[in-house]
Design a protein around this motif. Structure first.
Motif, PDB file in Angstrom:
ATOM      1  N   LEU A 299       0.833  -1.202   0.000  1.00 58.52           N
ATOM      2  CA  LEU A 299       0.000   0.000   0.000  1.00 58.52           C
ATOM      3  C   LEU A 299       0.870   1.255   0.000  1.00 58.52           C
ATOM      4  CD1 LEU A 299      -2.964   0.793  -0.023  1.00 58.52           C
ATOM      5  CD2 LEU A 299      -2.891   0.884   2.482  1.00 58.52           C
ATOM      6  N   ALA A 300       1.972   1.197   0.720  1.00 59.44           N
ATOM      7  CA  ALA A 300       2.887   2.341   0.759  1.00 59.44           C
ATOM      8  C   ALA A 300       3.542   2.583  -0.599  1.00 59.44           C
ATOM      9  CB  ALA A 300       3.961   2.120   1.821  1.00 59.44           C
ATOM     10  N   ALA A 301       3.586   1.548  -1.443  1.00 61.94           N
ATOM     11  CA  ALA A 301       4.209   1.671  -2.769  1.00 61.94           C
ATOM     12  C   ALA A 301       3.264   2.267  -3.803  1.00 61.94           C
ATOM     13  CB  ALA A 301       4.688   0.301  -3.244  1.00 61.94           C
ATOM     14  N   ALA A 302       1.983   2.423  -3.446  1.00 62.13           N
ATOM     15  CA  ALA A 302       1.026   2.998  -4.396  1.00 62.13           C
ATOM     16  C   ALA A 302       1.498   4.371  -4.851  1.00 62.13           C
ATOM     17  CB  ALA A 302      -0.352   3.098  -3.753  1.00 62.13           C
ATOM     18  N   GLY A 303       1.421   4.617  -6.142  1.00 64.11           N
ATOM     19  CA  GLY A 303       1.860   5.883  -6.689  1.00 64.11           C
ATOM     20  C   GLY A 303       3.309   5.897  -7.120  1.00 64.11           C
ATOM     21  N   SER A 304       4.047   4.846  -6.788  1.00 65.38           N
ATOM     22  CA  SER A 304       5.460   4.763  -7.186  1.00 65.38           C
ATOM     23  C   SER A 304       5.663   3.531  -8.057  1.00 65.38           C
ATOM     24  CB  SER A 304       6.364   4.681  -5.953  1.00 65.38           C
ATOM     25  OG  SER A 304       6.110   3.492  -5.231  1.00 65.38           O
ATOM     26  N   GLY A 305       6.767   3.518  -8.804  1.00 69.12           N
ATOM     27  CA  GLY A 305       6.997   2.391  -9.709  1.00 69.12           C
ATOM     28  C   GLY A 305       5.878   2.315 -10.733  1.00 69.12           C
ATOM     29  N   THR A 306       5.499   1.104 -11.108  1.00 68.60           N
ATOM     30  CA  THR A 306       4.360   0.912 -12.007  1.00 68.60           C
ATOM     31  C   THR A 306       3.379  -0.039 -11.343  1.00 68.60           C
ATOM     32  OG1 THR A 306       5.270  -1.029 -13.161  1.00 68.60           O
ATOM     33  CG2 THR A 306       5.877   1.158 -14.018  1.00 68.60           C
ATOM     34  N   VAL A 307       2.116   0.103 -11.688  1.00 67.60           N
ATOM     35  CA  VAL A 307       1.092  -0.781 -11.117  1.00 67.60           C
ATOM     36  C   VAL A 307       1.396  -2.229 -11.480  1.00 67.60           C
ATOM     37  CG1 VAL A 307      -1.350  -1.404 -11.152  1.00 67.60           C
ATOM     38  CG2 VAL A 307      -0.677   1.016 -11.130  1.00 67.60           C
ATOM     39  N   ILE A 308       1.691  -2.475 -12.744  1.00 73.94           N
ATOM     40  CA  ILE A 308       1.968  -3.840 -13.193  1.00 73.94           C
ATOM     41  C   ILE A 308       3.229  -4.377 -12.526  1.00 73.94           C
ATOM     42  CG2 ILE A 308       2.692  -5.219 -15.195  1.00 73.94           C
ATOM     43  CD1 ILE A 308       0.636  -3.580 -16.835  1.00 73.94           C
ATOM     44  N   GLY A 309       4.252  -3.562 -12.423  1.00 80.03           N
ATOM     45  CA  GLY A 309       5.481  -3.992 -11.760  1.00 80.03           C
ATOM     46  C   GLY A 309       5.270  -4.286 -10.285  1.00 80.03           C
ATOM     47  N   ASN A 310       4.513  -3.430  -9.601  1.00 80.07           N
ATOM     48  CA  ASN A 310       4.243  -3.659  -8.178  1.00 80.07           C
ATOM     49  C   ASN A 310       3.451  -4.946  -7.959  1.00 80.07           C
ATOM     50  OD1 ASN A 310       5.546  -1.266  -7.526  1.00 80.07           O
ATOM     51  ND2 ASN A 310       3.659  -0.064  -7.396  1.00 80.07           N
ATOM     52  N   LEU A 311       2.455  -5.172  -8.786  1.00 79.79           N
ATOM     53  CA  LEU A 311       1.633  -6.380  -8.656  1.00 79.79           C
ATOM     54  C   LEU A 311       2.446  -7.635  -8.982  1.00 79.79           C
ATOM     55  CD1 LEU A 311      -1.664  -5.098 -10.315  1.00 79.79           C
ATOM     56  CD2 LEU A 311      -1.361  -5.696  -7.897  1.00 79.79           C
ATOM     57  N   THR A 312       3.254  -7.559 -10.024  1.00 80.98           N
ATOM     58  CA  THR A 312       4.093  -8.704 -10.382  1.00 80.98           C
ATOM     59  C   THR A 312       5.027  -9.055  -9.235  1.00 80.98           C
ATOM     60  OG1 THR A 312       4.026  -8.131 -12.737  1.00 80.98           O
ATOM     61  CG2 THR A 312       5.829  -9.558 -12.006  1.00 80.98           C
ATOM     62  N   GLY A 313       5.634  -8.049  -8.642  1.00 78.48           N
ATOM     63  CA  GLY A 313       6.571  -8.291  -7.544  1.00 78.48           C
ATOM     64  C   GLY A 313       5.911  -8.938  -6.343  1.00 78.48           C
ATOM     65  N   VAL A 314       4.766  -8.420  -5.945  1.00 73.91           N
ATOM     66  CA  VAL A 314       4.136  -8.931  -4.731  1.00 73.91           C
ATOM     67  C   VAL A 314       3.573 -10.342  -4.954  1.00 73.91           C
ATOM     68  CG1 VAL A 314       1.771  -8.049  -5.047  1.00 73.91           C
ATOM     69  CG2 VAL A 314       2.737  -8.252  -2.741  1.00 73.91           C
ATOM     70  N   LEU A 315       3.032 -10.607  -6.139  1.00 76.95           N
ATOM     71  CA  LEU A 315       2.493 -11.938  -6.422  1.00 76.95           C
ATOM     72  C   LEU A 315       3.603 -12.977  -6.544  1.00 76.95           C
ATOM     73  CD1 LEU A 315      -0.317 -10.934  -8.930  1.00 76.95           C
ATOM     74  CD2 LEU A 315      -0.659 -11.975  -6.669  1.00 76.95           C
ATOM     75  N   THR A 316       4.716 -12.591  -7.147  1.00 79.42           N
ATOM     76  CA  THR A 316       5.856 -13.507  -7.259  1.00 79.42           C
ATOM     77  C   THR A 316       6.403 -13.832  -5.879  1.00 79.42           C
ATOM     78  OG1 THR A 316       6.426 -12.630  -9.445  1.00 79.42           O
ATOM     79  CG2 THR A 316       8.149 -13.826  -8.263  1.00 79.42           C
ATOM     80  N   GLU A 317       6.518 -12.815  -5.037  1.00 79.42           N
ATOM     81  CA  GLU A 317       7.023 -13.031  -3.679  1.00 79.42           C
ATOM     82  C   GLU A 317       6.060 -13.887  -2.859  1.00 79.42           C
ATOM     83  OE1 GLU A 317       8.198 -10.447   0.326  1.00 79.42           O
ATOM     84  OE2 GLU A 317       7.859  -9.428  -1.584  1.00 79.42           O
ATOM     85  N   LEU A 318       4.776 -13.588  -2.980  1.00 72.39           N
ATOM     86  CA  LEU A 318       3.772 -14.307  -2.187  1.00 72.39           C
ATOM     87  C   LEU A 318       3.748 -15.791  -2.521  1.00 72.39           C
ATOM     88  CD1 LEU A 318       1.353 -14.087  -0.183  1.00 72.39           C
ATOM     89  CD2 LEU A 318      -0.102 -13.829  -2.200  1.00 72.39           C
ATOM     90  N   PHE A 319       3.615 -16.124  -3.799  1.00 68.46           N
ATOM     91  CA  PHE A 319       3.460 -17.528  -4.177  1.00 68.46           C
ATOM     92  C   PHE A 319       4.783 -18.239  -4.377  1.00 68.46           C
ATOM     93  CE2 PHE A 319      -0.763 -15.884  -5.226  1.00 68.46           C
ATOM     94  CZ  PHE A 319      -1.542 -16.819  -4.554  1.00 68.46           C
ATOM     95  N   GLY A 320       5.875 -17.488  -4.453  1.00 73.99           N
ATOM     96  CA  GLY A 320       7.184 -18.119  -4.520  1.00 73.99           C
ATOM     97  C   GLY A 320       7.707 -18.477  -3.149  1.00 73.99           C
ATOM     98  N   SER A 321       7.007 -18.036  -2.101  1.00 76.16           N
ATOM     99  CA  SER A 321       7.413 -18.309  -0.725  1.00 76.16           C
ATOM    100  C   SER A 321       6.608 -19.480  -0.179  1.00 76.16           C
ATOM    101  CB  SER A 321       7.178 -17.069   0.141  1.00 76.16           C
ATOM    102  OG  SER A 321       5.785 -16.863   0.308  1.00 76.16           O
ATOM    103  N   VAL A 322       6.726 -19.683   1.121  1.00 72.96           N
ATOM    104  CA  VAL A 322       5.993 -20.777   1.762  1.00 72.96           C
ATOM    105  C   VAL A 322       4.487 -20.540   1.747  1.00 72.96           C
ATOM    106  CG1 VAL A 322       5.990 -19.881   4.122  1.00 72.96           C
ATOM    107  CG2 VAL A 322       6.094 -22.354   3.746  1.00 72.96           C
TER     108      VAL A 322
END
Length: 202
Positions: free
Chosen positions: A76-99
């Protein structure tokens, strides 16, 4: 004669041992003996801290859910920075790539565990529910900032993103998917409603 090794933080070390078993061998292999063997301690250590194995697993899930909630604050703190697609890709990769992704498989595998968690999570699948709430809040904020179309239905987009990312990461025995595969799915789902400027796109 004492067996195993002394644990400085027994609960967390048992949680970490359970995660290693889960990631390496899958939910069917996750037993109390497998966890204590992995942690290098006597089997009785687990039962001194938890009433039974399902209570242990429930606490493991709740602890990892709290980590998703912390991740939500960061997103949520990242909203408005980077890109929407990049932010979503990062968080989804981290979430499902983890335990977290493996824990979803555990919840599907163990009926008793799901029933135990109903006491605190009456609807939905823990971790997936928190992840969907995380994305909904983030997308709503990006919509407020004008980086998403005003008509974008974030309550539909969020679970669609979660479901797609889960399917991409679902093959536990195969090689981990590349970030490009996640990004392609994210772009297909939200690309039509993203309103990033030329300087932000990428």
């Amino acid at each position: 004669m004492p067996t195993g090794v002394a644990l400085r933080d027994p609960r967390e070390q048992l949680f970490e041992a359970a995660e290693r078993v889960l990631l390496r061998d899958g939910p069917h292999a996750l037993t109390s003996r497998a966890v204590t063997t992995e942690a290098g301690c006597a089997k009785g250590v687990l039962h001194r801290h938890f009433t039974d194995f399902d209570a242990f697993l429930a606490e493991l899930v709740r602890d990892r859910v709290s980590r998703v909630r912390a991740q939500a604050d960061t997103l949520l703190a990242a909203a408005g920075s980077g890109t929407v697609i990049g932010n979503l890709t990062g968080v989804l990769t981290e979430l499902f790539g983890s335990v977290a992704g493996a824990i979803v498989g555990l919840l599907i595998f163990r009926d008793d565990l799901r029933a135990r968690l109903r006491e605190t999570t009456p609807v939905g699948i823990p971790i997936l529910s928190e992840a969907a709430a995380m994305l909904t809040a983030y997308l709503a904020r990006e919509r407020e900032l004008g980086r998403l179309d005003a008509a974008a239905d974030v309550e539909v987009l969020a679970p669609t993103l979660i479901g797609s990312a889960h399917l991409i990461h679902a093959d536990r025995t195969g090689a981990p998917p590349e970030a490009a595969a996640v990004r392609k799915a994210v772009t297909a789902i939200v690309g039509g409603v993203v309103r990033e400027t030329e300087g932000e796109a990428g």
